[in-house]
Scaffold this active site. Structure first.
Site, PDB file in Angstrom:
ATOM      1  N   TYR A  80       6.857  -9.669   7.292  1.00  0.00           N
ATOM      2  CA  TYR A  80       6.641  -8.171   7.271  1.00  0.00           C
ATOM      3  C   TYR A  80       7.525  -7.917   8.404  1.00  0.00           C
ATOM      4  O   TYR A  80       7.255  -8.596   9.611  1.00  0.00           O
ATOM      5  CB  TYR A  80       5.351  -7.841   7.165  1.00  0.00           C
ATOM      6  CG  TYR A  80       4.679  -7.555   5.992  1.00  0.00           C
ATOM      7  CD1 TYR A  80       4.784  -6.331   5.046  1.00  0.00           C
ATOM      8  CD2 TYR A  80       4.049  -8.805   5.255  1.00  0.00           C
ATOM      9  CE1 TYR A  80       4.115  -6.367   3.798  1.00  0.00           C
ATOM     10  CE2 TYR A  80       3.326  -8.404   3.881  1.00  0.00           C
ATOM     11  CZ  TYR A  80       3.434  -7.566   3.327  1.00  0.00           C
ATOM     12  OH  TYR A  80       3.134  -7.310   2.006  1.00  0.00           O
TER      13      TYR A  80
ATOM     14  N   ASP B 117       0.827  -1.093  -0.068  1.00  0.00           N
ATOM     15  CA  ASP B 117       0.093   0.036  -0.085  1.00  0.00           C
ATOM     16  C   ASP B 117       0.791   1.164   0.087  1.00  0.00           C
ATOM     17  O   ASP B 117       2.009   1.258   0.133  1.00  0.00           O
ATOM     18  CB  ASP B 117      -1.081  -0.056   1.166  1.00  0.00           C
ATOM     19  CG  ASP B 117      -1.936  -1.059   1.184  1.00  0.00           C
ATOM     20  OD1 ASP B 117      -2.421  -1.540   0.025  1.00  0.00           O
ATOM     21  OD2 ASP B 117      -2.307  -1.572   2.200  1.00  0.00           O
TER      22      ASP B 117
END
Length: 244
Positions: A110, A52
């Site tokens: 992540y 994003d």
């Protein structure tokens, strides 16, 4: 025509995410433009998944098809002059035609950087500067409770058309990096829209005493996003590695 697998690194601060979109600069657009200029023919890429707006990557994986005569190990250097300074191809290698950057992926890691501070810390601008006192033991307990296979519907923002909300978190770590600063690393077989940021925001709200840790079980059972905490900001989030 051969298929190439590349590992990418980028700072997402100046981009509206990875995936091409109208009227906004994206990582995919810059990368495809660079490859097309290098090879002299339009070249499209496929990524392991989109990141994003504001999110960075140290280990994003892409693939593309090309009949270039440039040696695979020379492509990263050859692309340097075509890419902006905040995007780089780190490595490139030929793979078989069955390889797919997205569908062949088995897991991803992540990381999310946090600094507990009530004042601005300029050298930690990529950290989430969280202005509340927290209980680190409670934070760790919340993260460990989230580990495993669950229905993560309550950890997804609206705007996704996904219908299967079950994901498995294989590993979740709380790593101290400096005084009052730490990194949360999460490895899972897949992630829902904003899932990591909602996990981080919820765990922090539990650690500061705003939400009861018992809410986690209720979130898994009900899928109710309202039972969770806030969505942490995107800038401290980095895609570290994709596993195949």
């Amino acid at each position: 025509m051969a298929r190439y697998k590349c590992i990418m690194e980028y700072d997402g601060e100046n981009y509206a995410g990875f995936q091409i979109q109208p009227n906004a600069l994206t990582v995919q657009e810059c990368t495809e433009k660079a490859l097309s200029n290098l090879f002299g023919v339009a070249t499209k890429i496929t990524a392991s998944g989109r990141t994003d707006s504001g999110v960075s990557a140290r280990g994003q994986v892409i693939h593309f098809d090309s009949d270039t005569e440039i040696a695979e190990d020379k492509i990263p250097f050859a692309l340097k002059s075509f890419l902006p300074n905040d995007i780089a191809i780190i490595s490139c290698a030929k793979v078989n035609d069955e390889f797919h950057a997205r569908f062949s992926a088995k897991a991803k890691t992540y990381s999310y950087q946090i600094c507990i501070t009530k004042i601005n810390r300029p050298l930690y601008k990529k950290h989430y500067q969280y202005p509340y006192n927290i209980d680190l033991d409670l934070l760790n307990a919340a993260l460990l409770k989230i580990k495993g296979k669950h229905n993560f519907k309550a950890f997804m923002s609206s705007g996704s058309d996904i219908s299967n909300f079950e994901r498995e978190i294989y590993d979740i770590e709380l790593i101290k990096t400096a005084n009052d600063c730490f990194t949360i690393k999460i490895t899972a077989n897949g992630f829902l829209y904003n899932m990591v940021r909602i996990i981080v925001g919820t765990a922090l709200d539990i650690a500061r005493g705003k939400i009861d840790i018992a809410n986690l079980d209720k979130m898994f059972e009900s899928g109710d996003r309202n039972l969770g905490g806030h969505t942490a900001p995107p800038e401290p989030l980095t895609l570290e590695e994709v596993f195949y």
